[in-house]
Design an enzyme around this catalytic site. Structure first.
Site, PDB file in Angstrom:
ATOM      1  N   GLY A 107     -33.388  10.880 -43.512  1.00  0.00           N
ATOM      2  CA  GLY A 107     -32.287  10.689 -42.557  1.00  0.00           C
ATOM      3  C   GLY A 107     -31.919  11.996 -41.875  1.00  0.00           C
ATOM      4  N   TYR A 150     -41.294   8.437 -62.913  1.00  0.00           N
ATOM      5  CA  TYR A 150     -41.773   9.479 -61.987  1.00  0.00           C
ATOM      6  C   TYR A 150     -42.784   8.876 -61.005  1.00  0.00           C
ATOM      7  CZ  TYR A 150     -43.698  14.048 -60.563  1.00  0.00           C
ATOM      8  OH  TYR A 150     -44.114  15.159 -59.855  1.00  0.00           O
TER       9      TYR A 150
END
Ligand code: UDP
Length: 318
Positions: A107, A150
């Site tokens: 963003g 992960y």
């Protein structure tokens, strides 16, 4: 602060690879903004940069909204626990930094019109059924196993990055980093080489998990950083493997550490962790062709430099 320099934000700046990236970008003439929440990073890795006026540090958790005043030309997202013992201890933070953190930084890249490179991993290939691993291989990951937090966070990171590229037209780069080693790895990081070097220096037993026949391919950190720098400056948006294709067994690595350090330590064999990949070696054809990159530092040279760092670090313990 007004500057003519190109400005780069590096998350995970106080970590092992992040701190070496800060050094490289400063050496290349960039203004560097380092960001880290110090969950696994250490200020010792970047304290030498604080006197500089082209380096700034924000103590911030990127899973929270990320605000950086002024222009940004580049973002490198390297924040994440990255060692198996870390992501076992911090499974939720690991998932959040790969997902929410990546979303925040994409963003930010969109808002600032910055190019962003995100750190992915050979773990997206899981316990691979194809050898060596090329970027086209989709992997063999156990989503609900201990490493899943992960692996799946990084797979999500790749998917989200592609979505921002395709939907918003953000300039994105994805690097899949294979085992990297060098100075500034933590003594108690839990990974094979830090364990072996620490144990050898202290004449303690060297712990090999399983029979030691599993393989890895170890890349010295300056080579990894150079591959990342070249990828960022390239115009290629699909994932690229960065790693050293010279593959060895973990037992061989332990034996090399024994002979390098001249230790009295003995090799001991312990249980293999769940879902531990049996083989790992990068196919680096893409990086070679697209980036004119291949590793330059031999294992003998890299191990020697890492040993020098660890000797000093172990010395500071006592
Ligand atoms: N390993 C080992 N002894 C140790 C730490 C790790 O034998 O003290 C093994 C581990 O089981 C794995 C390999 O070394 O097979 C590399 O582990 P590491 O944690 O360094 O990274 P990975 O490549 O598994 O993410």
């Amino acid at each position: 602060m007004k500057t003519d320099k190109q400005r780069v934000l590096i998350t995970g700046a106080a970590g092992f690879i992040g701190s070496h990236l800060c050094d490289r970008f400063l050496a290349e003439g960039f203004e560097v903004i380092g960001m880290d929440n110090l969950l696994t990073g250490s200020m010792d890795n970047i304290s030498h940069l604080f006197p500089r006026d082209d380096f700034h540090f924000y103590h911030h958790d990127v899973t929270k909204f990320v605000h950086v005043p002024g222009k940004l030309d580049y973002i490198l997202h390297f924040a994440s626990p990255a060692s198996p013992i870390d992501y076992l201890k911090m499974p939720i933070q690991t998932l959040k930094v790969g997902s929410l953190g990546t979303h925040n930084l994409l963003g930010l890249a969109n808002a600032k019109k910055a190019r962003i490179l995100v750190a992915s991993t050979s773990e997206v290939y899981g316990d691979p059924l194809v050898h060596p691993q090329a970027e086209e291989y989709w992997g063999n990951v156990n989503p609900v196993g201990p490493r899943g937090v992960y692996d799946e966070a990084k797979r999500f990171l790749e998917a989200m990055t592609m979505a921002y590229h395709n939907f918003h037209g953000v300039e994105t780069r994805i690097v899949r980093i294979f085992n990297t080693y060098g100075p500034r790895m933590r003594l108690f990081d839990g990974r094979a080489l830090p364990n072996f070097l620490r144990q050898a220096i202290k004449d303690e037993p060297i712990t090999i998990y399983g029979d030691g026949q599993q393989t890895r391919s170890f890349c010295y950190v300056s080579d990894t950083v150079d591959g990342i720098f070249r990828l960022l400056m390239s115009d290629y948006h699909l994932p690229v493997n960065v790693g050293n294709p010279v593959e060895i067994t973990i037992k061989q690595l332990a034996e090399e550490v024994v002979s390098l350090t001249d230790t009295r330590s003995e090799l001991v064999f312990e249980d293999l962790p769940t879902d531990d990949p049996k083989k790992r070696r990068p196919d680096i054809s893409k990086a070679q062709e697209l980036l004119s990159w291949s590793p330059q530092v031999t294992r003998a040279e890299g191990l020697r430099k890492t040993y020098d760092y660890f000797k000093e670090a172990v010395g500071k313990l006592s």
